[in-house]
Every structure is written in C-alpha cells, then in structure tokens.
Design a protein around this motif. Structure first.
Motif, mmCIF file in Angstrom:
data_model
loop_
_atom_site.group_PDB
_atom_site.id
_atom_site.type_symbol
_atom_site.label_atom_id
_atom_site.label_comp_id
_atom_site.label_asym_id
_atom_site.label_seq_id
_atom_site.Cartn_x
_atom_site.Cartn_y
_atom_site.Cartn_z
ATOM 1 N N TYR A 104 0.838 -1.238 -0.016
ATOM 2 C CA TYR A 104 -0.013 0.034 0.036
ATOM 3 C C TYR A 104 0.908 1.302 -0.084
ATOM 4 O O TYR A 104 0.612 2.391 -0.555
ATOM 5 C CB TYR A 104 -1.016 -0.039 1.288
ATOM 6 N N LYS A 105 2.071 1.242 0.853
ATOM 7 C CA LYS A 105 2.831 2.292 0.741
ATOM 8 C C LYS A 105 3.429 2.519 -0.707
ATOM 9 O O LYS A 105 3.636 3.869 -1.006
ATOM 10 C CB LYS A 105 4.076 1.870 1.830
ATOM 11 N N GLU A 106 3.706 1.550 -1.189
ATOM 12 C CA GLU A 106 4.428 1.733 -2.597
ATOM 13 C C GLU A 106 3.391 2.450 -3.577
ATOM 14 O O GLU A 106 3.770 3.355 -4.280
ATOM 15 C CB GLU A 106 4.722 0.292 -3.192
ATOM 16 N N PHE A 107 2.268 1.902 -3.426
ATOM 17 C CA PHE A 107 1.191 2.604 -4.028
ATOM 18 C C PHE A 107 0.879 4.088 -3.855
ATOM 19 O O PHE A 107 0.979 4.912 -4.859
ATOM 20 C CB PHE A 107 -0.276 1.793 -4.002
ATOM 21 N N THR A 108 0.832 4.461 -2.639
ATOM 22 C CA THR A 108 0.662 5.707 -2.388
ATOM 23 C C THR A 108 1.837 6.561 -2.646
ATOM 24 O O THR A 108 1.820 7.740 -3.237
ATOM 25 C CB THR A 108 0.216 6.018 -0.814
ATOM 26 N N ASP A 109 3.047 6.182 -2.597
ATOM 27 C CA ASP A 109 4.124 6.760 -2.864
ATOM 28 C C ASP A 109 4.144 7.064 -4.503
ATOM 29 O O ASP A 109 4.626 8.166 -4.873
ATOM 30 C CB ASP A 109 5.512 6.055 -2.769
ATOM 31 N N ALA A 110 3.712 5.981 -5.317
ATOM 32 C CA ALA A 110 3.853 6.016 -6.705
ATOM 33 C C ALA A 110 2.777 7.069 -7.197
ATOM 34 O O ALA A 110 2.978 8.028 -7.927
ATOM 35 C CB ALA A 110 3.323 4.616 -7.144
ATOM 36 N N LEU A 111 1.686 7.180 -6.118
ATOM 37 C CA LEU A 111 0.597 8.045 -6.682
ATOM 38 C C LEU A 111 1.223 9.748 -6.399
ATOM 39 O O LEU A 111 0.834 10.495 -7.175
ATOM 40 C CB LEU A 111 -0.546 7.991 -5.611
ATOM 41 N N LYS A 112 2.029 9.707 -5.459
ATOM 42 C CA LYS A 112 2.514 10.919 -5.237
ATOM 43 C C LYS A 112 3.733 11.270 -5.971
ATOM 44 O O LYS A 112 3.512 12.708 -6.418
ATOM 45 C CB LYS A 112 3.340 11.044 -3.643
ATOM 46 N N ALA A 113 4.346 10.631 -6.848
ATOM 47 C CA ALA A 113 5.366 10.621 -7.546
ATOM 48 C C ALA A 113 4.598 10.840 -9.143
ATOM 49 O O ALA A 113 5.458 11.119 -9.942
ATOM 50 C CB ALA A 113 6.331 9.500 -7.682
ATOM 51 N N GLU A 114 3.412 10.676 -9.138
ATOM 52 C CA GLU A 114 2.658 10.692 -10.288
ATOM 53 C C GLU A 114 3.011 10.005 -11.568
ATOM 54 O O GLU A 114 2.280 8.936 -11.872
ATOM 55 C CB GLU A 114 2.584 12.309 -10.679
ATOM 56 N N ASN A 115 4.094 10.180 -12.043
ATOM 57 C CA ASN A 115 4.591 9.118 -13.082
ATOM 58 C C ASN A 115 5.134 7.755 -12.793
ATOM 59 O O ASN A 115 5.336 6.975 -13.701
ATOM 60 C CB ASN A 115 5.563 9.815 -14.029
ATOM 61 N N SER A 116 5.298 7.495 -11.643
ATOM 62 C CA SER A 116 6.257 6.519 -10.996
ATOM 63 C C SER A 116 5.233 5.323 -11.458
ATOM 64 O O SER A 116 4.130 5.250 -11.126
ATOM 65 C CB SER A 116 6.662 6.774 -9.761
ATOM 66 N N ASP A 117 5.882 4.096 -11.817
ATOM 67 C CA ASP A 117 5.438 2.896 -11.863
ATOM 68 C C ASP A 117 5.580 1.710 -10.602
ATOM 69 O O ASP A 117 6.768 1.706 -10.430
ATOM 70 C CB ASP A 117 5.431 2.213 -13.331
ATOM 71 N N SER A 118 4.643 1.537 -9.933
ATOM 72 C CA SER A 118 5.021 0.945 -8.863
ATOM 73 C C SER A 118 5.075 -0.682 -9.053
ATOM 74 O O SER A 118 5.463 -1.655 -8.277
ATOM 75 C CB SER A 118 3.861 1.279 -7.632
ATOM 76 N N ARG A 119 4.900 -1.115 -10.123
ATOM 77 C CA ARG A 119 4.838 -2.529 -10.450
ATOM 78 C C ARG A 119 6.091 -3.309 -10.282
ATOM 79 O O ARG A 119 6.107 -4.248 -9.754
ATOM 80 C CB ARG A 119 4.289 -2.509 -11.945
ATOM 81 N N GLN A 120 7.229 -2.487 -10.680
ATOM 82 C CA GLN A 120 8.356 -3.178 -10.324
ATOM 83 C C GLN A 120 8.518 -3.687 -8.768
ATOM 84 O O GLN A 120 8.991 -4.756 -8.527
ATOM 85 C CB GLN A 120 9.613 -2.542 -10.878
ATOM 86 N N SER A 121 8.550 -2.568 -8.056
ATOM 87 C CA SER A 121 8.389 -2.916 -6.635
ATOM 88 C C SER A 121 7.696 -3.962 -6.139
ATOM 89 O O SER A 121 7.857 -4.664 -5.049
ATOM 90 C CB SER A 121 8.465 -1.683 -5.811
ATOM 91 N N TRP A 122 6.420 -3.917 -6.833
ATOM 92 C CA TRP A 122 5.268 -5.179 -6.320
ATOM 93 C C TRP A 122 5.876 -6.330 -6.561
ATOM 94 O O TRP A 122 5.188 -7.186 -6.044
ATOM 95 C CB TRP A 122 4.177 -4.564 -6.955
ATOM 96 N N GLU A 123 6.669 -6.302 -7.554
ATOM 97 C CA GLU A 123 7.101 -7.953 -8.013
ATOM 98 C C GLU A 123 7.725 -8.476 -6.907
ATOM 99 O O GLU A 123 7.660 -9.785 -6.779
ATOM 100 C CB GLU A 123 8.042 -7.748 -9.267
ATOM 101 N N ALA A 124 8.579 -7.825 -6.029
ATOM 102 C CA ALA A 124 8.886 -8.120 -4.792
ATOM 103 C C ALA A 124 8.048 -9.020 -4.030
ATOM 104 O O ALA A 124 8.314 -10.125 -3.368
ATOM 105 C CB ALA A 124 9.827 -7.277 -4.054
ATOM 106 N N GLU A 125 6.897 -8.237 -3.781
ATOM 107 C CA GLU A 125 5.760 -8.778 -2.953
ATOM 108 C C GLU A 125 5.314 -10.043 -3.508
ATOM 109 O O GLU A 125 5.219 -10.944 -2.655
ATOM 110 C CB GLU A 125 4.624 -7.685 -2.859
ATOM 111 N N PHE A 126 5.170 -10.427 -5.063
ATOM 112 C CA PHE A 126 4.625 -11.415 -5.612
ATOM 113 C C PHE A 126 5.707 -12.466 -5.414
ATOM 114 O O PHE A 126 5.337 -13.749 -5.578
ATOM 115 C CB PHE A 126 4.443 -11.326 -6.954
ATOM 116 N N HIS A 127 6.856 -12.277 -5.152
ATOM 117 C CA HIS A 127 7.897 -13.119 -5.185
ATOM 118 C C HIS A 127 7.935 -13.707 -3.401
ATOM 119 O O HIS A 127 8.518 -15.037 -3.120
ATOM 120 C CB HIS A 127 9.426 -12.731 -5.312
ATOM 121 N N GLU A 128 7.330 -13.127 -2.626
ATOM 122 C CA GLU A 128 7.221 -13.426 -1.081
ATOM 123 C C GLU A 128 6.731 -14.761 -0.884
ATOM 124 O O GLU A 128 5.534 -14.785 -1.506
ATOM 125 C CB GLU A 128 7.046 -12.549 -0.178
ATOM 126 N N GLU A 129 7.363 -15.625 -0.141
ATOM 127 C CA GLU A 129 6.421 -16.711 0.174
ATOM 128 C C GLU A 129 5.113 -16.720 0.923
ATOM 129 O O GLU A 129 4.991 -15.787 1.630
ATOM 130 C CB GLU A 129 7.306 -17.697 0.896
#
Lengths: 473, 219
Positions: A416-441
């Motif tokens: 969620y923090k990644e999402f809100t940070d990305a919104l604040k940065a406007e053009n930032s894509d949070s998808r890459q940082s979310w990939e880490a979450e998809f890797h977590e067991e």
C-alpha cells in the motif's frame, strides 16, 4: 458408642478410601468393588456389637458403603433393619436424607428416569448441570461411556486437562483410528484458527501423552505446526522438529492399521492435513530432501489429492515441472489456494497476463485461506487492478479490505505504501517494486475442507453423546 | 512465616498407618490448597496454613502458629487425579475431605495423635472419625470460602457441641480454605470439654454492655 468397634484395624476405611479415589478418577467398576468390600467388612463386625446403638450405627455405616458403591438394593435391604431410635440424635438429619435418597435410587426405573433427565438437560444445553448430576449418580453408565460423556462435557466447558484425562480413559480399549477415537480430537483441529491455540495444545498434548496412537500423534503434529507458525527463529525451527517427530510417529502407526480402518474418510483427512503441515515444516527447516520423500509418500497415499502435487510444485518452483503439478492440482477436487497463488504469480511476473493473474487470484481467494493469506491476496488484486488501469478509489478499497481482515499484515502495508508513494510521484510505476511482493512466500497450508470435516466430527460426537446419555449401547 | 518444617501429604500413610488418608483426602487437599478457591502459580508445592490451636485440657487461650503444608513427592496417580477431581466429586465432599487431610497432618504434629478410622456416613459429606482409641473424639469440617470470616467460628461451635454429644471431651477442627483478610487457609483445632464449653458460654454472657450492667447494679 465404642469407637473401636467399627473398623478396628482401619481395613474398611482403607477400602473406602480406595473406592473414593477410584470414583474420583472415574473408575466406577473398581469403586463399586472396593465399596462393596468395605460394606461387607463392616457387616462382619455386627456379630461383636452388643449394644443396640453400636449395632444400628454399624449397619448404617455398612449401608453407606454399599450406597457409595452403587449397590442400592443391598443398601436398602440392610437399612430396613436399622432402627433410627438407636442412632445418635444428631445423626437424625443424616439418616433421614440417606433413607430418602436410597429409596429413590433403589426404586425400579431409577436408571431410565435419570438418563431421561440428563437427556433433557443436554437438549437445553446445560453441560455443567449434567456433570453435576453425574457426580451424584456415577453408576448410570458403563465406565468407558461415562468417561466419554464426561470428556465431551468438559470439552464443552473448556476444561481441557480434565477432558483429555476422561477421553484417554474412554478410548483405552478402543481401536486406533476408530470413530470413537476420531470424535475425541475433532474439536481440536479448528481451535487454532479460533485463536485458541494454547488450549488446543493443552488438550492434545495431554491426550497424546496418555494415549499415543496414529490419531493423537497426527493431530498433535498439526497443532505443533500452528504453534511453530507463531514463533520465529530457532524457537520456530525447534517446534517444527517436534512436529515432524510427532508426524513420523503418527504416520508410522497409521501404516500398521488394518486396511478397513485406513479407508476411514475422517482419518484420511487428518493424515492429509498432517502431510500438508509436515511438508511445510520440512521446507521451513530447509530439509528439501525429506520433504521430497514425504511428498512422494503422500502422492502414493492418495494420488487424487491435490495437496501433495501443490507441495511438490512449491518444492520445485520455479520450474516447468512445478507449473505442471499446479495445473494438475487445480483440476482435482478441493485444490486449496496454493496452486492458484503460484499460477497467478506466474501470470503476473512472467506471462504479464494481468487478466489471468486477476482471475487466478480470485480463485485463490475463493478457496478460503486464512486471514493473513486473504489479506495478501486482496493486496495482490489491488496491485493487479492498478496495473490494469483501475481508478484510485477501487484500488484503495481493495487494500482497505485486506487491512480490515489482517490489520497488521506487513506485506499489505508495504504494498500500500508503494502504491501511495507512486501516486505522489505521479508518473512512477509501482509495478516493479510490487514484483518483490509477488515473490514473497506464502506460509500457510492449504486445506479448505478442514472446517467442514471438523463440523462433521463435532456434530457426530454431540449426536453420539446424546445417544449415550439416553442409554444407547 | 512457618514455625516448623513443612508437613507433607506424602507422609500421611506413615503417620496414620491405619487409614489410607492419602488416597482418601490427598487429591481433595491438593485441589483446595492449590487450585480452588485460590489458584496458586504453577509449580507451587506448599501453602501456609494459619493455625489456632487449643490443646488438651482445653482451657486458656488458643495458640496461634503458621504451618506449611506441602504436596511434593506424592504419587503421580494422586496428582493426576486432581485433573478430574472437580468434575467427579461435588464441592462439599471435596471440602470435607480436604479438611480431614489438613487436620490429620496438624493433629499429628501438634498432638502426636493418630487417626484410626475415617468412614463416610450417609449420602452427604458427613464422616465418622476415630482417633487414638476411644478416648478422643474428633469432629472435622471444612469451609471452601469464608468471605466475612465468621462462618469458621460458628462452625467451630457447632462441631464442638457435636463432639460433646458423643463424648465428654474431644477435638473440633474447622479448616477454611479462603479466609479474610488475605484469602489464607485457616485451621481452628480446639480441644473441648463440657466444662470448657460451659466456661466459654458464661464468659460470653458476662460480656454484657457496660450501661446495662450499671443500670442493673443501680437497681
């Protein structure tokens, strides 16, 4: 009164004491025998009684021991020869109460009337009242039936140590894996998810210590898994080792059971959960070799069980073989959430197929995982929906749903923090940082039929209790 | 603080060899001393008992002492029995049995007496006890919780009277397993005779209010 006349050498007192202890631990057959002997011994002393006061007091004492041992007719026969005018005056209330009570118990139909009364109390849902009645009327049922009844009543009241002791007595002569044995453990399996883990352990560890068999060992191992999941570091690993030891004992004993017993659906369900949790424990312990061996044993145990296929998939992921196992698992009945999670992850990370990832995540959610997993899956949906261009409100609602289910879930907060940070940065894509979450067991075994089977076992146990209260064999 | 060594329940078979008091009263005593009405921390193996003791011949003021009663070293079967005890025995019986167990330890320590017989009589929590042959009668009673502190005294009087209906002298013992102000365990063990009881009753009657006595004297 000659105090030496009754029980001169204390022999009757000793027998009565042994009877009392036996009654206290529920050994009614032994209690009946000891009290009978105490009464007989006191009756023998009657020949030496010269004074009427001594004679009638001795008869009263002897009749009491017969009464205590459930020999009501014998007690009544003896008490009819007691003349109360010779008893000490202060004993009059005691004598009156005793006579009235004895008349009630020695009357025809006493057992049936009492059983009916207990049945009505059961219908009203009054376990404490039933327990109190059984204290006063301990000879209404055979010893093992009484033990089972008391076990289920104590379980209902949350008196776990007593419940375990009574159940252990009830199943002393029962075959390992029989319905009787299974009914004693049905409740325990869902207590961890109700937040009653320590109570579950208190019960099953005691029952297992007293009656180690396939069922108690397997259920203890499953409960141990839940305990380990609450710990961290070396404590968690130590608890998992204890779990594996219990599982191995249970599994080895199960393999020795008669074939017809091995086919019991409820027993196989417990074995299956035992396998799931053991596999997960071995993976956490880093013992992939033993995990692999166990998975192959499990597949042999039940080739149509999606559980071991998912477990083998987790062990071999990422690989084509793992994906093949997951795809096969989701085709079988009750696959649980695990294969869908891995396939969803595959869709998001490698295939970049967001629609498929969303569909599979919803499938995983529909398999009723625990709260922590549910929360993460809602956060996955939020991430996927955001990547698919959903508006902020929809995405926030999905994160919010996850946090409502598990407010302290670290992974969800981070996403969620990644999402809100990305919104604040406007053009930032949070998808890459979310990939880490998809890797977590994911750290929870997947067996959605637990609840249904626990309810089935509990329902059967309660129904059996009512049958036993009514006097069914 | 206790005035002497711990009195252990495990010693009951050796000090009262004619009766199986450990079987009869052991689990009840452990339950009342450590589980209910006061749950002690796990692993606690002894409890203090405040004792008020009036020895033979029953005159004078009772002595106060503190004794420790323990249950370490009892057979595992007795400890295991405690798990199911409150589910199989009614509260009154547990309390009466526990009181007998505590009394048995104290009466041996304080009076060197031996209990010869313990037999339940009737369908309730009444017991016939014999001690030291014919010469000493004993009446025992237990109270699970004496919230206000006066039930113990009332019960003691009742038991004292009961003793004297059977014998010219004897012991009355009442154990309260929760007594104010600290929910402590208290035992009143009194030797009574018809003379000593009569004397106490007279003392009680003479304690009339001062005003009343003076007005009578003035008359």
């Amino acid at each position: 009164m000659n105090a030496l006349l009754f029980d001169r050498d204390g022999a009757a007192s000793k027998l009565a004491a042994e009877g009392s202890l036996a009654l206290g631990v529920g050994e009614t057959e032994l209690a009946a025998k000891k009290y009978f002997e105490a009464g007989a011994l006191l009756e023998k002393g009657l020949v030496e009684a010269r004074k009427p006061a001594d004679l009638h007091l001795l008869r009263f004492l002897a009749a009491t021991q017969y009464y205590r041992g459930g020999h009501y007719s014998k007690a009544e026969k003896l008490s009819k020869r007691i003349e109360s005018r010779y008893l000490p005056r202060d004993m009059d209330p005691t004598w009156q109460r005793f006579q009235k009570d004895l008349r009630f118990r020695a009357a025809p139909g006493y057992v049936e009337r009492m059983r009916l009364r207990l049945g009505m109390l059961s219908t009203k849902g009054e376990p404490r009242a039933i327990l109190d009645h059984l204290k006063e009327h301990p000879y209404l049922y055979k010893q093992d039936v009484l033990a089972f009844l008391r076990g289920s009543l104590c379980e209902e009241l949350g008196h776990w140590k007593a419940a375990a002791a009574f159940y252990a007595a009830a199943i002393q002569n029962a075959q390992d894996g029989s319905d009787y044995v299974l009914m004693t453990v049905g409740r325990v399996l869902c207590m961890p998810s109700e937040g009653r883990l320590e109570e579950a352990w208190e019960f099953i560890s005691r029952l297992r210590d007293k009656r180690p068999n396939s069922v108690t060992n397997l259920v203890a191992s499953i409960t141990c898994f839940h305990r380990a999941s609450k710990l961290a570091g070396v404590d968690r690993l130590a608890m998992h080792r204890q779990q594996i030891k219990l599982f191995e004992e249970g599994w080895a004993t199960f393999k020795l059971l008669p074939e017809d017993r091995k086919k019991s659906e409820d027993l196989r369900w417990i074995v299956s959960i035992g396998f799931s949790t053991a596999n997960m424990a071995l993976m956490r312990l880093g013992d992939d070799r033993r995990a692999g061996e166990l998975i192959e044993e499990e597949i042999e145990f039940d080739p149509n069980d999606p559980g071991p296929l998912s477990a083998r998939g987790m062990l071999n992921y990422p690989s084509e073989r793992a994906l093949a196992d997951f795809r096969k698992a989701i085709e079988l009945p009750h696959p649980g959430y695990v294969p869908f999670v891995y396939l969803a992850r595959e869709a998001f990370l490698r295939k970049k197929d967001l629609a498929e990832a969303e569909r599979l995540t919803n499938e995983a959610l529909s398999r009723q995982p625990g709260p922590a997993i549910q929360a993460r899956l809602f956060s996955w949906l939020a991430m996927i929906r955001h990547c698919r261009g959903a508006d902020r409100v929809e995405v926030e609602l999905l994160f919010d749903r996850g946090l409502q289910i598990d407010p302290r879930n670290r992974q969800v907060w981070e996403a969620y923090k990644e999402f809100t940070d990305a919104l604040k940065a406007e053009n930032s894509d949070s998808r890459q940082s979310w990939e880490a979450e998809f890797h977590e067991e994911f750290d929870e075994p997947s067996n959605p039929i637990w609840k249904a089977s626990e309810e089935s076992l509990s329902f059967r146990k309660n129904r059996r209790r009512d049958q036993l209260l009514a006097g069914a064999p | 603080m206790s005035t002497g060594p711990t009195l252990e329940l495990r010693d009951l078979p050796s000090i009262h060899s004619k009766v199986s008091l450990l079987h009869h009263c052991g689990p009840s005593a452990i339950v009342r001393l450590s589980l209910d009405p006061t749950q002690l921390p796990s692993g606690t193996m002894a409890r203090e008992v405040l004792v008020e003791w009036l020895s033979c011949p029953g005159s004078g003021d009772p002595r106060q002492s503190v004794e420790n009663i323990g249950w370490s070293g009892v057979p595992q079967s007795i400890l295991d029995a405690c798990e199911t005890w409150t589910a199989t025995k009614n509260e009154k019986v547990i309390t009466e049995e526990a009181a007998i167990g505590v009394m048995a330890l104290l009466v041996h320590r304080l009076e060197s007496a031996e209990i010869l017989s313990v037999l339940q009589i009737g369908s309730g929590g009444d017991y016939l006890l014999a001690m030291n042959g014919q010469t000493v009668q004993i009446e025992s009673s237990g109270i699970r919780e004496d919230d206000r502190g006066y039930h113990t005294n009332a019960r003691l009087k009742e038991k004292a009277n009961q003793v004297l209906t059977k014998s010219p002298a004897g012991f009355a013992s009442v154990v309260a397993f929760s007594h104010p102000p600290n929910r402590s365990v208290c035992c009143r063990l009194h030797f009574v005779t018809s003379q000593s009881l009569a004397l106490k009753q007279t003392k009680g009657r003479n304690k009339r209010p001062r005003q009343m006595r003076n007005s009578k004297e003035r008359k």
